[in-house]
Design a protein around this motif. Sequence first.
Motif: not given
Length: 237
Positions: A68-70, A88-90, A96-97
């Motif tokens: 989930g890109c968390l 990826l950066e935050d 994206l999320r």
Amino acid sequence: MSSLSRLSGPKVAGELLIDLRGVERSYRVGENEIRALDGIDLEIFSGDYLAITGASGSGKSTLMNILGCLDRPTGGSYRLRGVPAHELEDDTLARLRNEEIGFVFQSFNLLPRLDALGNVEIPLVYGQLKLAERTERARAALDRVGLADRMEHRPNELSGGQCQRVAIARALVSEPSILLADEPTGNLDSRTSEEIMLLFDQLSAGGATVILVTHESGLAAHASKVVHISDGRVVSG
Ligand code: ADP
Ligand code: MG
């Protein structure tokens, strides 16, 4: 910017959405290193209805947070629709999320002061849509989960099952590529759980990509693919 622009393209059934290679996630606790994920390879395609199962402590939530890109892996790679999420950066990861993932949690996570419609509009508030369009989309999402007649009810005026339907509508409203649900029936009685599972079945039959994380094999049986994890590794699936 350029790597994300292709994400707005059409969602093709059978497209490789998720590609995990050798994903590791370790935590340092004092002197010790805990390997919560220990080399996960996993491919998930558009239209899949996948259950991720395993005992408590096997790494399910850690895997869900990465999917989930968390969170990011500490080793290996994660490509989401071709985008290297692990690099990826935050803020780019957050974008994206927001574009790709709709989350459903055990504890609904609804805002108590907003009615069902207000809760479902939340993911659209930061976008470009005008208020009338946001409301129309939120109404359509609530209709999809069978709550057309409860739009103006607040969470304390809804049953647990209805609250989870609102949360599912909120996850759907931004038209994500993937619906990611972590123990979504964990707070519900068995009859209501079955109703919520039938809703996931319907969404899947309608073409949604659904990833269900659960420790209950009876729930996993709803999915068409099951991946079992133990001690941070895939043991079958
Ligand atoms: P599950 O969701 O399957 O119950 P988790 O992914 O929550 O499993 O946990 C996997 C392992 O990682 C467990 O041993 C857990 O104790 C450990 N773990 C999870 N989160 C952390 C953390 N933030 N810090 C240290 N260890 C953690
Ligand atoms: Mg968990």
